[in-house]
Design an enzyme around this catalytic site. Structure first.
Site: not given
Ligand code: NAD
Length: 479
Positions: A245, A279
């Protein structure tokens, strides 16, 4: 000094790291042992030795342990949230919310340990039965970033253990405090020795050792694209399973028909809260002509009200940037954007000391307007409270701009049009799509992850986590 946890024991490291409070750099949060390659291998050996028994432990045993860990995290959310805010710099309410999320994740996966599932079906051959089951992988290496110091470790450690794997966990160097506190809770949870191990230390040494060791069956990584590429290369070279990720350049579209206050709240919330260090932060606002000027003016009015201050002080909206190097990166991008012809419409000043005179890495949130799609500010992740605005003719052009990025983590749209909302949900190239909601801030019981350059491998969280943390077995029986 807080030590590493290896084979059920607390061990000193090869070095010591100092954990500094970004809201007041005179404040030493603590000193933490840093493991080296040899200690990392010791942790892997312990996990390997613990795996046969743990992989056969009962669902009840796993449920009890994970549920108790979740209960303790939730009960101590204020104290652990204070530590998190002190070492990472997100505000106290945000930090307490993150700790609660970690507690809920442990409870969710405690329940999943009781529901491994599986299928039984008849074979195409007479008299034969087929069973499809999921089994644990072995030792899982867990490598995490600094921006969610307890939630990301929780959403990797909890499913790894729930499905019967053993763990070697390497947290980010900048935030060992929350990781250590989580490990301390796990150390008292009844987990057999060696099932869970904590090795704090440098990515280049501890992280790299995890990547290269053939006894690590799988690596789950969250962090930057550059490190993710190293994880991928190392895992492919020895054919280990891996999951990445990584970064984002998340768009939020604002259409002419949007409710202005909803659009402004979504933009400010997901652009600047947690100091923009998420993020899933919206870092590109793509705004159609008819609402552009009103929207930009309203965002700036809202930005003027944001209080940038000590993360743990009541009333603070935006805490400091995590460290000097991230602050330098944020400021560098402000310079790059202006050099490429964009306009700094608001903010962007570093604030060296707060009202009490505390030295910290404070940065006033910045809004950059008059940008074009090819500017670096619209292509590269800044990872700070820096948001750019792109102008679009209409929804169709806004959608093209939203998808015009190497990333694909989250994307949002503010609109009152069902037609455009429905079309966007279908045609956005992001893993997570939000309508009239901030792009950051997601549930803990559903899949999380992106597409394109943002993610690689199966989704994390929710029931989908089983895809990564287990391997499927198909068994045939002739009655
Ligand atoms: P980073 O890549 O610098 O570090 C992440 C982790 O990798 C750290 O633990 C680090 O020590 C380790 N590491 C560094 N070099 C290594 C190596 N050679 N081998 C093995 N491990 C190594 O990232 P960061 O600065 O800690 O975090 C910020 C980044 O994380 C941003 O890009 C952000 O978008 C991303 N992020 C993504 C998600 C998501 O779910 N997509 C969530 C949070 C953060």
């Amino acid at each position: 000094m807080n030590k590493n946890f290896i084979a059920g024991e607390w061990l000193d490291g090869a070095r010591v790291s100092r954990n500094i409070n970004p809201s007041d750099t005179r404040d030493l949060v603590g000193e933490y042992a840093q493991a080296d390659a040899a200690q990392t291998r010791l942790a892997i050996s312990a996990a390997e030795a613990a795996f046969p028994a743990w992989s056969l432990s009962t669902p009840q045993q796993r449920f009890d342990i994970l549920d108790a860990v979740g209960t303790e995290i939730l009960a101590r959310r204020a104290e652990l949230g204070d530590l998190l805010a002190r070492e990472e710099g997100k505000t106290l309410p945000e930090a307490i919310g993150e700790v609660a999320r970690a507690g809920n994740i442990f409870k969710f996966f405690a329940g999943e340990a009781l529901r491994p599932g599986g299928e039984a079906l008849p074979s195409v051959r007479p008299g034969v039965g087929v069973e499809i089951t999921r089994e644990a992988l072995g030792v899982v290496g867990i490598i995490t970033p600094w921006n969610f110091p307890i939630a990301i470790p929780a959403w990797k450690i909890a499913p790894a253990l729930a499905y019967g794997n053993c763990v070697v966990f390497k947290p980010a160097d900048l935030v060992p405090g929350s990781a250590w506190a989580l490990a301390e809770i796990l150390s008292r949870s009844g987990l057999p020795q060696g099932v869970f191990n904590l090795v704090m230390g440098r990515g280049s040494e501890v992280g790299a050792t995890l990547l290269d060791d053939p006894r690590i069956a799988a690596v789950t990584f969250t962090g930057s694209v550059a490190t993710g590429q190293k994880v991928a290369a190392a895992c492919v070279a020895r054919m280990a399973k891996f999951q990445l990720e990584m970064g984002g350049k998340n768009p939020m579209i604002v259409l002419d028909d949007a409710d202005l206050s909803v659009a402004v709240n979504c933009a400010v919330q997901s652009g600047y809260f947690s100091t923009g260090q998420r993020c899933t932060a919206s870092s590109r606002l793509i705004v159609t002509d008819g609402i552009h000027d009103r929207f930009v003016a309203a965002v700036i009015e809202k930005m003027k009200t944001l209080k940038v201050d000590d993360a743990r002080k009541a009333g603070t909206d935006i805490g400091p940037v995590v460290d000097q190097s991230q602050l330098g990166q944020d400021q560098a991008y402000l310079g790059i954007a202006q050099a490429e012809g964009a306009r700094l419409a608001f903010g962007g000043e570093a604030i060296e000391r707060n009202a009490e005179g505390q030295p910290g890495f404070y940065l006033r949130p910045a809004l950059i307007t008059d940008t074009t799609p090819e500017m670096r500010i619209n292509r590269e992740e800044v990872f700070g409270p820096v948001v750019s605005v792109l102008r679009a003719r209409d929804y169709e052009q806004a959608l093209l701009l939203a998808n015009d990025t190497p990333f694909g983590l989250a994307a949002g749209i503010a609109t009152t049009s069902l037609k455009h909302a429905t079309h966007f949900k279908r045609h956005s190239q992001a893993g997570m799509v939000m309508v009239n909601l901030p792009t950051a801030g997601v549930d803990y019981h559903v899949p999380f992850g992106g597409r394109k350059g943002s993610s690689y491998g199966p989704r994390e969280q929710g029931r989908f986590a089983a895809e990564f943390y287990t391997v499927v077995k198909t068994a045939y029986t002739m009655a």
